[in-house]
Design an enzyme around this catalytic site. Sequence first.
Site, PDB file in Angstrom:
ATOM      1  CD  GLU A 145      -2.776  -0.680   2.679  1.00 31.03           C
ATOM      2  OE1 GLU A 145      -3.009  -1.250   3.095  1.00 31.03           O
ATOM      3  OE2 GLU A 145      -1.929   0.128   3.677  1.00 31.03           O
TER       4      GLU A 145
ATOM      5  CB  CYS B  89       2.698   7.750   3.253  1.00 29.00           C
ATOM      6  SG  CYS B  89       2.621   6.574   4.858  1.00 29.00           S
TER       7      CYS B  89
ATOM      8  CB  CYS C 168       5.788  -4.882   9.104  1.00 26.51           C
ATOM      9  SG  CYS C 168       7.338  -4.517  10.930  1.00 26.51           S
TER      10      CYS C 168
ATOM     11  CB  CYS D 239       3.674  -2.347  16.178  1.00 30.44           C
ATOM     12  SG  CYS D 239       5.253  -2.140  16.161  1.00 30.44           S
TER      13      CYS D 239
ATOM     14  CB  CYS E 280       0.635  -2.584  13.335  1.00 33.54           C
ATOM     15  SG  CYS E 280       1.393  -1.659  11.096  1.00 33.54           S
TER      16      CYS E 280
ATOM     17  CB  SER F  40       7.536   4.498  15.269  1.00 34.91           C
ATOM     18  OG  SER F  40       5.620   4.510  15.934  1.00 34.91           O
TER      19      SER F  40
ATOM     20  CB  CYS G  11       0.404   0.691   6.915  1.00 35.84           C
ATOM     21  SG  CYS G  11       1.424  -0.129   7.907  1.00 35.84           S
TER      22      CYS G  11
HETATM   23  S1  SF4 Z   1       3.951  -0.053  12.985  1.00 32.27           S
HETATM   24 FE1  SF4 Z   1       5.095  -0.236  11.153  1.00 32.27          FE
HETATM   25  S2  SF4 Z   1       6.883  -0.873  12.429  1.00 32.27           S
HETATM   26 FE2  SF4 Z   1       5.723  -1.645  13.643  1.00 32.27          FE
HETATM   27  S3  SF4 Z   1       4.389  -3.401  12.737  1.00 32.27           S
HETATM   28 FE3  SF4 Z   1       3.145  -1.772  11.839  1.00 32.27          FE
HETATM   29  S4  SF4 Z   1       4.493  -1.716   9.623  1.00 32.27           S
HETATM   30 FE4  SF4 Z   1       5.444  -2.785  11.437  1.00 32.27          FE
END
Ligand code: SF4
Length: 357
Positions: A92, A105, A112, A116, A119, A214, A332
């Site tokens: 994306e 972005c 990933c 997190c 997310c 972050s 995301c």
């Molecule tokens: S916030 Fe960023 S680092 Fe954390 S799981 Fe999502 S994509 Fe990965």
Amino acid sequence: MKNSILDLSSEKLTEYLAAAGEPAFRSKQIFESIYAQNKTSFDDFSTLPKKIRSRLDQDFSLRTLKKIDEIVSPVDNTRKFLWQLGDGYKIESVVIYEKPRITFCISSQVGCALDCKFCATGKMGILRNLTPGEIVEQVLQMQDLIDAKVTNVVFMGMGEPMLNYESVIRAAEILSHPRGFGLGARRITISTSGIIPGIKRFTEEKQPFSLAISLNSTEDEIREKIMPISRKYPIEELLEAARIYSENMRRIITFEYVLIDKINSSIANAKQLVQLTHRIPCKINVIPCNSTDPEYSPPSRETVREFENYVNNRSRRITLRKRKGWEIQAACGQLYAENEKKKRKNKNITEQDNLIR
Ligand code: SF4
């Protein structure tokens, strides 16, 4: 599959041309056709002789990303794109309008590994790294689609940029190359969830791009809960790496702080944030959480305002970033997840139809 020409730096392109017996100035012409004129076919590289155009076409691809979905926010015009890569994986990217800025972005990995908790991408796990060309192409294609010049690029889409360091830096170099895309290096921000070896390398190499971390909590226990990678990289060490970066590079660092209701948004949390960051030249972006998981919901407007006021009254460096694209789930991994859900639903319907027949 052919290699993408977007993977090549200006120097690598010159080497390729030299091996083909072509003069170095052709590299400048090719870079201009790709990045300044945004040509999408080698045939349209009108400054090159036909022989070289055919050779490029034979050796390279120019576009590998296929747009498969797009959502536009009716509220703030935030646009989110879902791309299919050459091997079928999906990523994306988002266009955010905040006058006078147009920020792209972009993603650096498919999925990933960092998980997190707030997310959607984290739930995918890591599938693979993107190549520099796949990173750069998100920018080229979005610029074409919105028909306006991007002012800022942030690596805050899918993936942890510091875990695909070489490709991310190579892509940033191509985007900031004066003969290439020509975006100022400071307008390109690499955002990390706190991979300390990556921050150290970025500092040692004196990378000219901007850096964001972050942070999201000032207590190891809470940070470990919402960002499991903190077990490896505790807050004190992370902030020390940030301080050294700021000092050595004489640059302001950005801390991103996603505000999550009942987890990290109290006045006590704001106080700790001020205390922990006061010796580091920084600005703090506070972003109300944009998760679909009810466990990680945004605090009330009043709580956000109180948090912001507390930090601002003591340091005046906080920016409240609105939840851009909330109604289109612009955070995301959310469009990807939605697309996968639709795909599964369609597959189930087809299977049921087959059974009925
Ligand atoms: S916030 Fe960023 S680092 Fe954390 S799981 Fe999502 S994509 Fe990965």
